[in-house]
Design an enzyme around this catalytic site. Structure first.
Site, mmCIF file in Angstrom:
data_model
loop_
_atom_site.group_PDB
_atom_site.id
_atom_site.type_symbol
_atom_site.label_atom_id
_atom_site.label_comp_id
_atom_site.label_asym_id
_atom_site.label_seq_id
_atom_site.Cartn_x
_atom_site.Cartn_y
_atom_site.Cartn_z
ATOM 1 N N ASP A 179 -14.399 -46.175 10.244
ATOM 2 C CA ASP A 179 -13.442 -45.273 10.869
ATOM 3 C C ASP A 179 -14.212 -44.103 11.491
ATOM 4 O O ASP A 179 -15.024 -43.463 10.830
ATOM 5 C CB ASP A 179 -12.480 -44.765 9.791
ATOM 6 C CG ASP A 179 -11.485 -43.735 10.305
ATOM 7 O OD1 ASP A 179 -11.379 -43.551 11.526
ATOM 8 O OD2 ASP A 179 -10.800 -43.128 9.458
ATOM 9 N N HIS A 188 -8.020 -39.078 8.306
ATOM 10 C CA HIS A 188 -9.338 -39.574 8.719
ATOM 11 C C HIS A 188 -10.427 -38.556 8.381
ATOM 12 O O HIS A 188 -10.245 -37.355 8.572
ATOM 13 C CB HIS A 188 -9.350 -39.842 10.232
ATOM 14 C CG HIS A 188 -8.283 -40.794 10.682
ATOM 15 N ND1 HIS A 188 -8.467 -42.152 10.688
ATOM 16 C CD2 HIS A 188 -7.018 -40.571 11.119
ATOM 17 C CE1 HIS A 188 -7.357 -42.739 11.128
ATOM 18 N NE2 HIS A 188 -6.471 -41.791 11.391
#
Length: 369
Positions: A190, A363
């Protein structure tokens, strides 16, 4: 010598449409199958899905689809893609609950085999083996995947952040370290917030921020967030309970997540706390908290229609507090700003942005990568 092929059907250089494949000899393992929301110039387009032409041509090689978590950009394309290819699906309990609801909408529930996984699950294929490690993201049952191949291990992190005070399960740091000390061939990570310095704020801090806003609000509260952010929804419910407010839910996707989340035990709410949206006028304004969709300014979402005065049940009152507990996805900023402007014009007190600690990304930032 056989080679491992790693390729993306989407999700590279874009936000959404996440779908990746690992191929070795006569085996293909698919990781995630998401949608992308259309850009403003894509007139008449509701959703963008991955191009799976290669998978259609190589259907005989497909062994499984592994899911990292239940967000739309990772599972939203499943009903459309599985009309073109066939494969069993593996994922966490909540993830599969959301997938099952999608398949039922498309009347496909009897055509797809769903298998729940946990951190101890191992799936052995002929050439490859999949194991899972628990991560922390803005939705429960988020996993990273380690795919062992004869040439080394391919690690897919899924979406994650390293939250030291998480709401829900903690990241399996020790297991990640063990995988990292082995023969890792490739890391698929990610990188959404990779250019943002420092660390991402903890989800627990968001709960504290929401508690503070809810405690100070005098009238009704209307809160918009991502329907799939189950941890956030639970914290909103807790904040409402602390102030003796009833909770009403509007928006099709929000109603669906509340139903699935409560069925599986991920959203817990005292009996009698949730009320039908049609009955909110039966209560005093300071007894009501409405949770709705529309945090991205989607034209037909609940908050957008409330802001424009076109919602059939809810209108803005002068003492209303509207909380937008989300950041605009790239491409949605104009729509979100337009909704906020309409809410202010209608007389609401609108709380948004990072100033009030009412949203944290799921995130990791640069220090977490």
């Amino acid at each position: 010598m056989s080679k491992v092929k790693i390729f993306g059907m989407g999700g590279l250089g874009e936000i959404g449409k996440n779908m990746y494949c690992v191929e070795y000899e006569d085996e293909i393992i698919i990781i995630d199958c998401g949608v992308k929301f259309p850009e403003n110039e894509m007139f008449g387009i509701d959703l963008v899905i991955p191009d799976v032409s290669y998978l259609i041509e190589n259907q005989h090689k497909i062994k499984a689809m592994l899911l990292t978590h239940g967000h739309e950009d990772h599972i939203g394309a499943i009903p459309y893609v599985l009309k073109q290819i066939k494969t069993p699906i593996y994922g966490g309990r909540l993830t599969l609950g959301l997938v099952k609801a999608k398949l039922e909408e498309h009347r496909m529930q009897s055509e797809v085999d769903l298998y729940p996984v946990g951190e101890e699950t191992e799936i052995q294929f002929e050439q490859m083996k999949a194991t899972f490690f628990r991560t922390n993201h803005s939705i429960p049952d988020s996993f990273g995947i380690a795919l062992d191949t004869p040439e080394g291990t391919v690690v897919h992190t899924g979406d994650f952040k390293f939250d030291m005070t998480p709401v829900g399960s903690s990241t399996e740091y020790a297991k990640i370290a063990r995988i990292g000390s082995g023969d890792v061939l490739a890391l698929l990570s990610d990188s959404t917030n990779s250019e943002r310095p420092g660390f991402t704020m903890s989800e627990r801090a968001v709960g504290e921020g929401i508690n503070d806003v809810v405690a100070k609000a005098k009238g009704r509260i209307i809160l918009a967030t991502f329907a799939s952010n189950v941890h956030r929804l639970q914290q909103v419910v807790d904040a409402a309970g602390a102030q003796n407010r009833k909770v009403a839910v509007i928006g099709r996707s929000m109603e669906k997540v509340f139903m699935i989340g409560q069925e599986l035990g991920y959203i817990q709410m005292p009996e009698g706390m949730q009320i039908d949206i049609k009955t909110v006028d039966n209560y005093a304004d300071n007894q009501i908290l409405i949770i709705c969709t529309g945090s991205q300014g989607e034209p037909m979402a609940a908050l957008t229609r409330i802001a424009s005065g076109s919602h059939r049940t809810v209108q803005i009152y002068p003492d209303d507090t509207v909380i937008i507990s989300a950041s605009p996805i790239p491409g949605n900023t104009i729509n979100v700003s337009r909704t906020i402007d309409k809410l202010f014009r209608a007389g609401a007190n609108v709380i948004h942005g990072s100033v009030f600690d009412i949203h944290a990304s799921g995130h990791g930032s640069s220090e977490e990568l």
